[in-house]
Motif scaffolding. Structure first.
Motif, PDB file in Angstrom:
ATOM      1  N   ALA A   2       0.863  -1.169   0.000  1.00 47.11           N
ATOM      2  CA  ALA A   2       0.000   0.000   0.000  1.00 47.11           C
ATOM      3  C   ALA A   2       0.903   1.223   0.000  1.00 47.11           C
ATOM      4  CB  ALA A   2      -0.912   0.002   1.227  1.00 47.11           C
ATOM      5  N   LEU A   3       0.716   2.087  -0.966  1.00 40.67           N
ATOM      6  CA  LEU A   3       1.541   3.285  -1.086  1.00 40.67           C
ATOM      7  C   LEU A   3       0.724   4.508  -0.686  1.00 40.67           C
ATOM      8  CD1 LEU A   3       3.200   2.627  -4.577  1.00 40.67           C
ATOM      9  CD2 LEU A   3       3.978   1.885  -2.316  1.00 40.67           C
ATOM     10  N   ALA A   4       1.256   5.266   0.256  1.00 35.96           N
ATOM     11  CA  ALA A   4       0.629   6.523   0.674  1.00 35.96           C
ATOM     12  C   ALA A   4       1.315   7.654  -0.077  1.00 35.96           C
ATOM     13  CB  ALA A   4       0.766   6.712   2.186  1.00 35.96           C
ATOM     14  N   LEU A   5       0.566   8.346  -0.912  1.00 38.54           N
ATOM     15  CA  LEU A   5       1.122   9.367  -1.786  1.00 38.54           C
ATOM     16  C   LEU A   5       0.844  10.763  -1.238  1.00 38.54           C
ATOM     17  CD1 LEU A   5      -0.110   7.964  -5.237  1.00 38.54           C
ATOM     18  CD2 LEU A   5       1.825   7.203  -3.837  1.00 38.54           C
ATOM     19  N   VAL A  40       5.243   6.745   1.119  1.00 37.34           N
ATOM     20  CA  VAL A  40       5.420   5.759   2.183  1.00 37.34           C
ATOM     21  C   VAL A  40       4.902   4.416   1.674  1.00 37.34           C
ATOM     22  CG1 VAL A  40       4.648   5.040   4.475  1.00 37.34           C
ATOM     23  CG2 VAL A  40       5.321   7.420   4.069  1.00 37.34           C
ATOM     24  N   ALA A  41       5.735   3.393   1.760  1.00 38.31           N
ATOM     25  CA  ALA A  41       5.381   2.053   1.295  1.00 38.31           C
ATOM     26  C   ALA A  41       5.156   1.141   2.496  1.00 38.31           C
ATOM     27  CB  ALA A  41       6.489   1.488   0.409  1.00 38.31           C
ATOM     28  N   ALA A  42       3.976   0.526   2.544  1.00 37.40           N
ATOM     29  CA  ALA A  42       3.621  -0.389   3.635  1.00 37.40           C
ATOM     30  C   ALA A  42       3.402  -1.775   3.046  1.00 37.40           C
ATOM     31  CB  ALA A  42       2.362   0.092   4.345  1.00 37.40           C
ATOM     32  N   ALA A  75      -7.159   2.266   5.752  1.00 38.67           N
ATOM     33  CA  ALA A  75      -6.863   2.891   7.043  1.00 38.67           C
ATOM     34  C   ALA A  75      -6.139   4.222   6.856  1.00 38.67           C
ATOM     35  CB  ALA A  75      -6.019   1.943   7.895  1.00 38.67           C
ATOM     36  N   VAL A  76      -5.219   4.266   5.918  1.00 39.79           N
ATOM     37  CA  VAL A  76      -4.487   5.501   5.627  1.00 39.79           C
ATOM     38  C   VAL A  76      -5.446   6.573   5.115  1.00 39.79           C
ATOM     39  CG1 VAL A  76      -2.764   6.531   4.094  1.00 39.79           C
ATOM     40  CG2 VAL A  76      -2.268   4.374   5.250  1.00 39.79           C
ATOM     41  N   THR A  77      -6.337   6.156   4.228  1.00 36.13           N
ATOM     42  CA  THR A  77      -7.329   7.094   3.693  1.00 36.13           C
ATOM     43  C   THR A  77      -8.239   7.623   4.800  1.00 36.13           C
ATOM     44  OG1 THR A  77      -7.323   5.987   1.532  1.00 36.13           O
ATOM     45  CG2 THR A  77      -9.223   7.362   2.056  1.00 36.13           C
ATOM     46  N   ALA A  78      -8.731   6.731   5.636  1.00 31.09           N
ATOM     47  CA  ALA A  78      -9.640   7.129   6.719  1.00 31.09           C
ATOM     48  C   ALA A  78      -8.970   8.085   7.696  1.00 31.09           C
ATOM     49  CB  ALA A  78     -10.143   5.888   7.451  1.00 31.09           C
ATOM     50  N   ALA A  79      -7.677   7.900   7.912  1.00 28.10           N
ATOM     51  CA  ALA A  79      -6.949   8.761   8.855  1.00 28.10           C
ATOM     52  C   ALA A  79      -6.581  10.109   8.249  1.00 28.10           C
ATOM     53  CB  ALA A  79      -5.689   8.052   9.340  1.00 28.10           C
ATOM     54  N   GLY A  80      -6.715  10.240   6.932  1.00 28.16           N
ATOM     55  CA  GLY A  80      -6.404  11.502   6.280  1.00 28.16           C
ATOM     56  C   GLY A  80      -4.931  11.859   6.294  1.00 28.16           C
ATOM     57  N   VAL A  81      -4.063  10.850   6.274  1.00 31.21           N
ATOM     58  CA  VAL A  81      -2.623  11.112   6.366  1.00 31.21           C
ATOM     59  C   VAL A  81      -1.909  10.957   5.026  1.00 31.21           C
ATOM     60  CG1 VAL A  81      -2.471  10.553   8.813  1.00 31.21           C
ATOM     61  CG2 VAL A  81      -2.229   8.724   7.112  1.00 31.21           C
ATOM     62  N   ALA A  82      -2.668  10.909   3.941  1.00 34.96           N
ATOM     63  CA  ALA A  82      -2.088  10.868   2.598  1.00 34.96           C
ATOM     64  C   ALA A  82      -3.051  11.561   1.653  1.00 34.96           C
ATOM     65  CB  ALA A  82      -1.843   9.425   2.149  1.00 34.96           C
ATOM     66  N   ASP A  83      -2.530  12.102   0.576  1.00 31.58           N
ATOM     67  CA  ASP A  83      -3.369  12.746  -0.416  1.00 31.58           C
ATOM     68  C   ASP A  83      -3.984  11.745  -1.380  1.00 31.58           C
ATOM     69  OD1 ASP A  83      -2.965  15.477   0.411  1.00 31.58           O
ATOM     70  OD2 ASP A  83      -0.920  15.289  -0.343  1.00 31.58           O
ATOM     71  N   ASP A  84      -3.387  10.571  -1.486  1.00 33.68           N
ATOM     72  CA  ASP A  84      -3.915   9.503  -2.327  1.00 33.68           C
ATOM     73  C   ASP A  84      -3.252   8.208  -1.892  1.00 33.68           C
ATOM     74  OD1 ASP A  84      -5.388   8.230  -4.274  1.00 33.68           O
ATOM     75  OD2 ASP A  84      -4.435   9.234  -5.974  1.00 33.68           O
ATOM     76  N   VAL A  85      -3.839   7.091  -2.243  1.00 32.26           N
ATOM     77  CA  VAL A  85      -3.250   5.794  -1.940  1.00 32.26           C
ATOM     78  C   VAL A  85      -3.286   4.926  -3.195  1.00 32.26           C
ATOM     79  CG1 VAL A  85      -3.767   5.793   0.530  1.00 32.26           C
ATOM     80  CG2 VAL A  85      -5.444   4.890  -1.085  1.00 32.26           C
ATOM     81  N   LEU A  86      -2.379   3.991  -3.250  1.00 29.51           N
ATOM     82  CA  LEU A  86      -2.255   3.108  -4.390  1.00 29.51           C
ATOM     83  C   LEU A  86      -1.784   1.753  -3.889  1.00 29.51           C
ATOM     84  CD1 LEU A  86      -2.344   3.213  -7.563  1.00 29.51           C
ATOM     85  CD2 LEU A  86       0.094   3.690  -7.489  1.00 29.51           C
TER      86      LEU A  86
END
Length: 321
Positions: A176-179, A266-268, A282-293
């Protein structure tokens, strides 16, 4: 060869990368740092289409962060086309289109993938007949990360990261990539790294043995524990909010979390594709990234694809969370 005798448009897809391990040595007199890095090519792709043209090199861009990509002479794809033409004695005549799927200034070598794909596409379009080794040598003159997207899969990079050795790797890994919409400057990250380490680094960095053993065994859990990036503290210094992104992914049960390259991506590592999707959620729900992939790796390097099969033939694109 006149444009009228050249083949039709050529499509090439090249992957982005994650640095599973990045060991950085002391800054040398030439301003560069010796590296020992373990690259994994992942299914976030740059698609380059090379069209015949009467003269000149032009580029248009669409897709992820397209508005942030320069389209002038500083564009790596334009530089790659010009370098290939100069090196082979052909006329630099091509119209390029880049469809982006790799973040800009995200530590995943999206621009380098553009250059790699352009080298393959123009070599085919212009029938210059260079080998992959020849193209990799040209790529290294454009940037340290350019040879890897040509090779893909998993590799150890030495020197500036451009001297590649294939690495044995088993299994498939799910990320999961947090962009972030705001990128980080690689030179700036290295500058902060120099300030933080104050000379307490080696001159001859080596790839982490535990990480390499995990890849050979196909042990995702051990790989997660072995992830390493010496530039991560510098990236966090410049972008402190990334600490929360790392924490959210860890709390979601990631096997390991790391800033890729110079960041800010960030790569998880997930246990499965479904787990990677759950981390992304989870990253999206927490609002800690502008996009996820969500992506998988390793995947093949730059390769030709044709017509309507351009997107399908090179594997499954990343799934957005």
């Amino acid at each position: 060869m006149s444009p009228s005798t050249r083949s039709d448009a050529v499509h090439v897809r090249a992957p982005g990368k994650i640095n599973l391990g990045l060991v950085v040595g002391r800054r040398q007199e030439d301003g560069f740092h010796p590296l020992a890095t373990v690259f994994q090519a992942v299914s976030a792709y740059e698609d380059v289409t090379a069209h015949p043209a009467e003269s000149g090199v032009t580029v248009t861009v669409s897709g992820l962060h397209a508005d942030r990509v320069p389209t002038g002479e500083q564009n790596l794809a334009v530089r790659a086309a010009r370098l290939l033409a100069e090196s082979t004695g052909v006329e630099a005549a091509v119209r390029l289109h880049i469809r982006k799927g790799v973040p800009v200034a995200g530590g995943m070598a999206g621009g380098s993938a553009d250059a790699a794909a352009t080298l393959v596409a123009c070599d085919t379009l212009w029938r210059t007949g260079l080998s992959r080794d020849d193209l990799a040598e040209l790529g290294a003159a454009l940037g340290s990360d350019v040879p890897f997207p040509l090779a893909g899969q998993t590799a150890i990079g030495r020197g500036r990261g451009d001297l590649l050795t294939p690495a044995m790797s088993r299994g498939e890994y799910h990320w999961a990539l947090a962009l972030q919409d705001t990128g980080l400057s690689t030179p700036e990250v290295f500058g902060v790294f120099d300030e933080l380490i104050a000379g307490a680094v080696v001159d001859d960095p080596q790839a982490d043995r535990t990480l390499m053993q995990a890849l050979r065994a196909g042990d995702a859990a051990e790989l997660g524990r072995a992830l390493r990036n010496d530039l991560q503290p510098a990236a966090l210094e410049l972008a402190p909010h990334l600490a929360e992104t790392l924490a959210v992914a860890q709390d979601a049960g990631a096997l390991g979390v790391v800033v890729s390259g110079s960041g800010p991506t960030v790569a998880a590592l997930g246990r499965s594709r479904q787990h990677a999707l759950a981390i992304a959620a989870a990253v999206t729900a927490a609002g800690v990234a502008d996009d996820v992939l969500c992506v998988t790796g390793p995947v093949a390097g730059a390769r030709l694809s044709g017509g309507a099969e351009m997107l399908a033939s090179a594997g499954t694109p990343g799934d957005r969370g």
